[in-house]
Design an enzyme around this catalytic site. Structure first.
Site, PDB file in Angstrom:
ATOM      1  N   LYS A   1      -0.459 -31.654  54.874  1.00  0.00           N
ATOM      2  CA  LYS A   1      -1.102 -32.962  54.824  1.00  0.00           C
ATOM      3  C   LYS A   1      -0.550 -33.834  55.953  1.00  0.00           C
ATOM      4  O   LYS A   1      -0.235 -35.007  55.798  1.00  0.00           O
ATOM      5  CB  LYS A   1      -0.860 -33.612  53.458  1.00  0.00           C
ATOM      6  CG  LYS A   1      -1.753 -34.819  53.166  1.00  0.00           C
ATOM      7  CD  LYS A   1      -3.229 -34.489  53.129  1.00  0.00           C
ATOM      8  CE  LYS A   1      -4.051 -35.725  52.810  1.00  0.00           C
ATOM      9  NZ  LYS A   1      -5.500 -35.497  52.977  1.00  0.00           N
TER      10      LYS A   1
ATOM     11  N   TYR B   1      10.582 -31.716  45.152  1.00  0.00           N
ATOM     12  CA  TYR B   1      11.288 -30.926  44.152  1.00  0.00           C
ATOM     13  C   TYR B   1      12.800 -30.985  44.334  1.00  0.00           C
ATOM     14  O   TYR B   1      13.546 -30.466  43.506  1.00  0.00           O
ATOM     15  CB  TYR B   1      10.807 -29.474  44.189  1.00  0.00           C
ATOM     16  CG  TYR B   1       9.400 -29.324  43.673  1.00  0.00           C
ATOM     17  CD1 TYR B   1       9.155 -28.900  42.382  1.00  0.00           C
ATOM     18  CD2 TYR B   1       8.315 -29.643  44.470  1.00  0.00           C
ATOM     19  CE1 TYR B   1       7.859 -28.783  41.895  1.00  0.00           C
ATOM     20  CE2 TYR B   1       7.022 -29.535  44.004  1.00  0.00           C
ATOM     21  CZ  TYR B   1       6.797 -29.098  42.716  1.00  0.00           C
ATOM     22  OH  TYR B   1       5.516 -29.002  42.242  1.00  0.00           O
TER      23      TYR B   1
ATOM     24  N   ASP C   1      -6.288 -30.779  51.512  1.00  0.00           N
ATOM     25  CA  ASP C   1      -7.458 -31.023  50.681  1.00  0.00           C
ATOM     26  C   ASP C   1      -8.643 -30.172  51.128  1.00  0.00           C
ATOM     27  O   ASP C   1      -9.423 -29.685  50.296  1.00  0.00           O
ATOM     28  CB  ASP C   1      -7.822 -32.503  50.645  1.00  0.00           C
ATOM     29  CG  ASP C   1      -7.735 -33.181  51.997  1.00  0.00           C
ATOM     30  OD1 ASP C   1      -7.116 -32.635  52.916  1.00  0.00           O
ATOM     31  OD2 ASP C   1      -8.285 -34.288  52.137  1.00  0.00           O
TER      32      ASP C   1
ATOM     33  N   ASP D   1       2.411 -25.660  44.987  1.00  0.00           N
ATOM     34  CA  ASP D   1       2.305 -25.697  43.531  1.00  0.00           C
ATOM     35  C   ASP D   1       0.854 -25.879  43.107  1.00  0.00           C
ATOM     36  O   ASP D   1       0.321 -25.158  42.255  1.00  0.00           O
ATOM     37  CB  ASP D   1       3.172 -26.835  42.993  1.00  0.00           C
ATOM     38  CG  ASP D   1       3.479 -26.685  41.512  1.00  0.00           C
ATOM     39  OD1 ASP D   1       2.998 -25.743  40.881  1.00  0.00           O
ATOM     40  OD2 ASP D   1       4.225 -27.539  40.988  1.00  0.00           O
TER      41      ASP D   1
END
Length: 392
Positions: free
Chosen positions: A218, A148, A258, A282
């Protein structure tokens, strides 16, 4: 004095604070008009004539561009900086070409590093999951870094070719599969940015007697960015919260992003407060909102706990197809207003709105997006009036 001030690390709030608001694009005007009536009624119900909010309008988005030729006037930024706390409706962000997100611009301009979204279920709202009542999770999403930051170069341009040449020739990168047609983006994740976000999540949990703080990342794939977020989080916890870890008032763990998206469906009760990097946050925010009935009842805040600056916002889109029809759901903005009242210490007003909203839902009163086919839908204004009736 009508300005909220930060004094010695604490907000100093007068009885009649001036709070800027941005109506927003699309349905923004519809939901703001009704929400303001609820806010004012709640303050009166909680405090009588001893407190009130002095609302001051500032512009951003399409209205600002039409009148001033810019979507985010400097006067808007200056006013919010001066008054510390603001609230806003949705602002339009075009996909692809055009201006970058005004929401992101506001967060970066004011360094609102913590996006805070509490997600909970209200009885009577339809949900796609079997036990939505088990979902009661507060998201802390890092708000100023990650992709972002907007550092990217378009494919097949001279700029991106210079970046690719640097990566290949100087950094010896050989894993860009199609360099002739690749766009390139940069993902900055810092120790400072990670620590202040995770610290805020932990302080929030401790202040509310919540035990579990989970770092979502992640890092198994992105070793130094997402992996850094995880590593720096654990180092922070050991350095600053050893006593709370020892006495059992705090437990910090981590989970791959995930797997987190699986577990919030299978075992949402495992999580109290979660801290995430920007992009993961997000995704997770909208996924969790869906579990309790949709983003239309999901509140949000963007906060810098060091300076005191905060913008509370409706988290959904502008829905231009229904703008001006008096059928939009103001619940996201209303609940964001509750977060705002909590933030400035007006908890009685916040509790009054939440309780009235909960009662309104339990009575079977919904706007069109939540009513479905089998229940009569209220207009935006009638829904607000039902909430005001339930304040007493």
């Amino acid at each position: 004095m009508t300005q909220i001030r930060m004094i010695n690390g604490y907000l100093n709030v007068p009885d009649t604070p001036t709070i800027p608001y941005i109506e927003g694009d699309g349905i923004g005007q519809d939901i703001w008009t009704s929400s303001q009536k609820v806010f004012d009624a709640a303050v009166t119900a909680a405090y009588g004539d001893s407190r009130r909010v002095e609302w001051t309008k500032v512009m951003a988005g399409k209205e600002a561009f039409a009148q001033l030729g810019t979507s985010l006037p400097s006067e808007t930024i200056d006013t919010i900086k001066e008054h510390l706390v603001a609230i806003k409706g949705p602002l339009e962000t075009p996909v692809g070409e055009g201006i970058r997100s005004l929401n992101v611009a506001l967060r970066q301009e004011l360094d609102l590093y913590a996006c805070v979204r509490p997600v909970r279920y209200f009885e009577g709202i339809e949900s796609p999951v079997k036990h939505p009542e088990l979902t009661d999770i507060t998201i802390f999403r890092e708000n100023t870094e990650d992709i972002y930051a907007g550092i990217e170069w378009d494919a097949e341009t001279d700029d991106v070719q210079r970046v690719i040449d640097f990566l290949r020739d100087t950094m010896k990168v050989s894993k860009i599969r199609f360099p002739e047609s690749s766009s390139i983006g940069i993902k900055p994740i810092s120790r400072e940015g990670s620590e202040r976000l995770i610290r805020s999540a932990i302080e929030y949990a401790l202040a509310r007697g919540l035990k579990h703080v989970t770092l979502v990342h992640k890092g198994n794939i992105q070793k130094f960015t997402e992996g850094g977020f995880r590593k720096w989080g654990y180092e922070l916890v050991q350095r600053e919260y050893a006593d709370q870890l020892a006495d059992g008032t705090l437990e910090v763990n981590d989970i791959i992003a995930d797997n987190f998206l699986q577990q919030i469906l299978l075992n949402p009760q495992r999580f109290d407060v979660v801290a995430l990097t920007n992009l993961n946050g997000d995704y997770a925010s909208d996924a969790l909102a869906a579990q309790v009935g949709g983003i239309g009842i999901s509140p949000g805040a963007n906060i810098n706990y060091a300076t005191g600056h905060a913008i509370f916002e409706a988290t959904h889109g502008t829905a231009p197809d229904i703008a001006g029809k008096n059928i939009a759901n103001p619940s996201s903005l209303l609940l964001s207003g509750c977060m705002m009242f909590d933030y400035i210490g007006w908890t009685e007003a916040a509790d009054a709105v939440r309780s009235a909203l909960e009662k309104t839902f339990a009575q079977g009163n919904f706007t069109a997006d939540l009513a479905g086919r089998d229940r009569k839908a209220l207009s935006t204004s009638d829904f607000a009036e039902a909430i005001i009736t339930n304040l007493s």
